[in-house]
Design a protein around this motif. Sequence first.
Motif, mmCIF file in Angstrom:
data_model
loop_
_atom_site.group_PDB
_atom_site.id
_atom_site.type_symbol
_atom_site.label_atom_id
_atom_site.label_comp_id
_atom_site.label_asym_id
_atom_site.label_seq_id
_atom_site.Cartn_x
_atom_site.Cartn_y
_atom_site.Cartn_z
ATOM 1 N N ARG A 1 -0.943 4.222 -17.958
ATOM 2 C CA ARG A 1 0.358 4.297 -17.127
ATOM 3 C C ARG A 1 1.218 3.058 -17.820
ATOM 4 O O ARG A 1 1.191 2.617 -16.436
ATOM 5 C CB ARG A 1 -0.274 4.261 -15.823
ATOM 6 N N LEU B 1 -8.453 -2.113 -0.418
ATOM 7 C CA LEU B 1 -8.165 -0.335 -0.844
ATOM 8 C C LEU B 1 -6.985 -1.036 -1.384
ATOM 9 O O LEU B 1 -7.311 0.493 -2.327
ATOM 10 C CB LEU B 1 -7.998 -0.496 1.084
ATOM 11 N N LEU C 1 -8.336 -0.862 -4.890
ATOM 12 C CA LEU C 1 -8.897 0.867 -5.549
ATOM 13 C C LEU C 1 -8.184 1.472 -5.768
ATOM 14 O O LEU C 1 -8.424 2.522 -7.506
ATOM 15 C CB LEU C 1 -9.355 0.905 -4.033
ATOM 16 N N ILE C 2 -6.859 2.036 -4.700
ATOM 17 C CA ILE C 2 -6.149 3.065 -4.894
ATOM 18 C C ILE C 2 -4.936 3.373 -5.995
ATOM 19 O O ILE C 2 -4.026 3.864 -6.519
ATOM 20 C CB ILE C 2 -5.715 4.354 -3.313
ATOM 21 N N GLN C 3 -5.007 1.901 -6.649
ATOM 22 C CA GLN C 3 -3.575 1.597 -7.704
ATOM 23 C C GLN C 3 -4.053 1.692 -8.939
ATOM 24 O O GLN C 3 -3.019 2.539 -9.392
ATOM 25 C CB GLN C 3 -3.007 0.362 -7.198
ATOM 26 N N GLN C 4 -5.704 1.497 -9.292
ATOM 27 C CA GLN C 4 -6.072 1.109 -10.443
ATOM 28 C C GLN C 4 -6.288 3.000 -11.178
ATOM 29 O O GLN C 4 -6.797 3.789 -10.393
ATOM 30 C CB GLN C 4 -7.127 0.663 -11.082
ATOM 31 N N ILE D 1 0.539 -0.743 -0.444
ATOM 32 C CA ILE D 1 -0.162 -0.041 -0.267
ATOM 33 C C ILE D 1 0.841 0.748 0.109
ATOM 34 O O ILE D 1 0.587 2.459 -0.280
ATOM 35 C CB ILE D 1 -1.195 0.118 1.166
ATOM 36 N N ALA D 2 2.324 1.250 1.162
ATOM 37 C CA ALA D 2 2.439 2.585 0.916
ATOM 38 C C ALA D 2 3.435 2.887 -0.246
ATOM 39 O O ALA D 2 3.844 3.879 -0.789
ATOM 40 C CB ALA D 2 3.199 2.412 1.586
ATOM 41 N N GLY D 3 3.849 1.522 -0.553
ATOM 42 C CA GLY D 3 4.977 2.021 -1.997
ATOM 43 C C GLY D 3 4.404 2.271 -3.083
ATOM 44 O O GLY D 3 4.496 1.875 -4.288
ATOM 45 N N GLY D 4 2.371 1.348 -3.312
ATOM 46 C CA GLY D 4 1.746 1.497 -4.637
ATOM 47 C C GLY D 4 2.567 0.885 -5.734
ATOM 48 O O GLY D 4 1.333 1.246 -6.327
#
Lengths: 333, 333, 333, 333
Positions: A226, A327, A330-333, A195-198
């Motif tokens: 991307r 989560l 969700l925030i990676q894409q 999560i922290a590293g994306g």
Amino acid sequence: MYHLPELTPSVNIRRIAVLTSGGDAPGMNAAIRAVARAALHQGIDVLGIQRGYSGLVEADIRPLTSPLVGNILQRGGTLLKSDRCEEFHKPAVRWQGYEHLREMEVDGLVVIGGDGSLAGARQFAAETNFPLVVLPATIDNDIEGSDETIGFDTAANTGLDAIDRIRDTANSHQRLFLVEVMGRDSGFLATEVGIAGGAEMILVPEQAIDLDRVSESLKQGDSSARPSSRIIVVAEGRKPGRTQRLAQALTERGFNPQVCILGHIQRGGNPSARDRVLASCLGAVAVKVLQAGQGGCLLGVENRHLVQRPLADLGERLPLDPALLELAQLIQQ
Amino acid sequence: MYHLPELTPSVNIRRIAVLTSGGDAPGMNAAIRAVARAALHQGIDVLGIQRGYSGLVEADIRPLTSPLVGNILQRGGTLLKSDRCEEFHKPAVRWQGYEHLREMEVDGLVVIGGDGSLAGARQFAAETNFPLVVLPATIDNDIEGSDETIGFDTAANTGLDAIDRIRDTANSHQRLFLVEVMGRDSGFLATEVGIAGGAEMILVPEQAIDLDRVSESLKQGDSSARPSSRIIVVAEGRKPGRTQRLAQALTERGFNPQVCILGHIQRGGNPSARDRVLASCLGAVAVKVLQAGQGGCLLGVENRHLVQRPLADLGERLPLDPALLELAQLIQQ
Amino acid sequence: MYHLPELTPSVNIRRIAVLTSGGDAPGMNAAIRAVARAALHQGIDVLGIQRGYSGLVEADIRPLTSPLVGNILQRGGTLLKSDRCEEFHKPAVRWQGYEHLREMEVDGLVVIGGDGSLAGARQFAAETNFPLVVLPATIDNDIEGSDETIGFDTAANTGLDAIDRIRDTANSHQRLFLVEVMGRDSGFLATEVGIAGGAEMILVPEQAIDLDRVSESLKQGDSSARPSSRIIVVAEGRKPGRTQRLAQALTERGFNPQVCILGHIQRGGNPSARDRVLASCLGAVAVKVLQAGQGGCLLGVENRHLVQRPLADLGERLPLDPALLELAQLIQQ
Amino acid sequence: MYHLPELTPSVNIRRIAVLTSGGDAPGMNAAIRAVARAALHQGIDVLGIQRGYSGLVEADIRPLTSPLVGNILQRGGTLLKSDRCEEFHKPAVRWQGYEHLREMEVDGLVVIGGDGSLAGARQFAAETNFPLVVLPATIDNDIEGSDETIGFDTAANTGLDAIDRIRDTANSHQRLFLVEVMGRDSGFLATEVGIAGGAEMILVPEQAIDLDRVSESLKQGDSSARPSSRIIVVAEGRKPGRTQRLAQALTERGFNPQVCILGHIQRGGNPSARDRVLASCLGAVAVKVLQAGQGGCLLGVENRHLVQRPLADLGERLPLDPALLELAQLIQQ
């Protein structure tokens, strides 16, 4: 910041011993120091047991003084060395350790370690009724009875530092990287780092790797806007070579993954602020728990409160909440 | 690791805006990214407001796309820049900002910042009833309604790194060091850094400096068996030059202190794992809070649960628990 | 990578002593280790003199063994502690040191330190003719006879890390920062940090600060297309408070500078690869120089070759090449 | 600090182009920035060619402005992206690149890269006589004609940081670690990291691994007084899996080695002070070389002087000096 418990002294403790056991975790030294300082401050003698339960069984024990723990707060590893002691699974061997504690007139024991250490301590305490406190210390964060463990935060930052470096080069080349972090049974570290590293994907040991799904997801990413910086965080799992096998399989499917294996790098380094504060609080309070006559427990953190949990009640591994993996997706894409 | 709330969508959100306000804190970028990604993932448009409330008032607003937030997770500072906006204390100016949001058909606003930003948001929300969520982000950790704030952990580690370096040289020379960390009103950062760094003394802004007590304590230390590595952590306090004045006073009393002023160093650097995970969780959930029609709140952390607190209820500064300072004293000596 | 000299043993060295003197520099421990290991490897005894020339005068000397130097390579500071010894300026005191070396049957001495240490060694060697080798170790890099000094590279990276952090926050706020680095007489460190950090201006101690020029240059920058991230690197200079005075003067002229004073942070930290390799090479070769009967020299680096320079020839401070400051200016604008 | 050459402008350069090629190296961005700033400062246009020779061939070229290079100095990777371009081995493809440079009225080209990039540039320059300057940038440090290359110092420090962390845990457990660093053909990086990290053994690609000798040496160490912290640095070599094979072989002989593979971690991270200063000097001087009409050269460092070497004279790999490996052995034992 933690909430510290109120504890009333009820037992006269004149001498305590402390040991570190199992895989070492950054912050163990800070815990040793806090135990020693909090005890010495009150005139309590402190003995350091070398190499975990091995040193307890072999009576490899020496006094700890204030200067001896004076410059270890910031060091990774453990001054007392650590070890996994197979012998300690035998009752007779445990009783031998008990005898050494009696001979040296020790009134209480602090055990700093992970789940194996906890299991040993539980058996030892159940049989001998010797007053002891376990402090959770493992980079895996998987100790039932504590939201946090000493060493996890540092290990997460070390893994994250590696990801940040790889991202620099990933962005330059549009490559695919597999980064193996520690975690044989637990995906906490992989999830935090991922999560922290994306990370594009986080492969925890709790779930088998679905190669089709990984492969499909990578292809979708390729066609997106991307294309750069693709990093998959892989927990090492039980069976060695997990990441190498995945790399092999992905290569066969036409990808060209690069592999990094962080290995024991994650166990070292100066402990983070959080790990040192956690270790310092747990260590200082452990002495008070013994003085309050409340041994036989794990001293952990629940909802930011330092709390005691009877050793007899513990033993399960702390489960990973899947909501966090969702989560991450969700925030990676 | 955090527990995420269950939230049921009840409002149709088509476009949100996000801004960062006040002193910047490491992890703000991770929060921006999480807000943007969680929204874009659901087809919600995202606008980035530049320079905090100033950009809101001046309509300095531009769309955020997935690539734009694609490489900021690991960066300190804030992509959207930040500012303190004195003008925003005026109701008319706030209404101007409100008009800009209506004109751009924004359905919800995410404000990322500290106590000043919270105060502005509270007034704005009370007057306009515009749906907004505040995410606590400040290296001071002093926001009522949240145990943790984005940026605190990174700042603590930066301060700690400085202390570790000074300790090397302190041990070589047996010198006395004053290290000034940030914290105008709150001693959280000084306390965390001081405990983690094994500081001999921690001087928080909540307490006036008692020069006699400091001086007496230093003399006692001099005569002890551990003369080396003497580090005092000093929070900057309200009035500039606090540490320099203390150094001057100690010099007059015969000590020879060396001064380090960390200043804005503590605001920068790659955010720590913890700050990025916190920011990522808060950012992603903030979108859900708006979709659930539950704006007008601070989204913070209490006992590891992400929780919403009505803005109207907040406003006090989170107090520092003196038990932690006592603990620091206990294990230092 | 360095070119090592060929040296033929001609003197029977049975016991050597080593000391660190003056301000400590990261890498001193690596040099101590290399001296000790290279000597012990050949059966030569090694004595460690505590606290520089003070320990020599007071006979505060103890044997160094291989385990004692076994875990210091990566540590800042110095195992032998360091000191400035005013007494050593007196010939009688120096002769006292000489007597201690004779009594302990020391055949050669290695002095690790900066310009003050070099001056003391030169006098000592001239008077007593005792075989000694000086290794240049100072974060100032200003030793005549050596292009490089132990500690400079680490200190430069520490300063640079601070600048990188400040740049994060500078970019968020368009502020002006003054960062004070060490350097009383020499601007090497300020120049290296300034070029590497992309500083807008570098104020070295070799040149008085021209406030009009600084102010004018800042105003020009303000009107340029790049208003953000303005960092001025200021060497501390001889007179304490240089940076604070500059900040005051700039404030009076309408700027709003923020101040960071790195202070002794720059002396600590794990030494860089380069400093450790330099220290390791110098330390190992120093023993060979003594064995070759070629004492009375500085062992430094010139054009990547380890070379010996007679102490009698040295004494000037290495000058800073102004071409580098011009280059810094060129690529900043 | 470097000595800069005096160069007299003799050619009217109005527009230059710059590209990064091959494996990326930390500091490439600093070199791009210095080239761009030094040119723009004199009114020369600057074009950035994307993805190395691929972008040259495909005319993927865009203008570089001062703001575009304004915040890259501290970033790893390369703004211009990099690539290995197999096509560029064909003369017709190279002439295509030449045509693009002519069409865009480029008067000079700066190529930033390693030995593959150098080979391409040599052919290109020989055929087309187009004025170009090559700047050595590779973490391998193996470019004939330059003592130093951009990226080596940062990569060495990254590898060293990993070793330092492992040492913490090695000391706690008395284990054996194999740490794989980059280096297919050259052992510079392994040697620098190994000496700086105090590795027990350094296995460079220039020498085949003699398993009997490794095994024998490890056994001797076991019986010594210093059983802890055993780290072997292994360069990756040409054939993938070198370290894994060694681990396997050592396991069969009764050792229990732990493996870390640093991989591309070494290519990333904020560049070190030294790499940024080197890159800044080379980049700024490269523009002057073109203005002096002295293209067709490598601009490298020899004995701390920036020097030009005709491309036609170069092509050998810089050999590793075995004296350094001997020194490493000497101070380890």
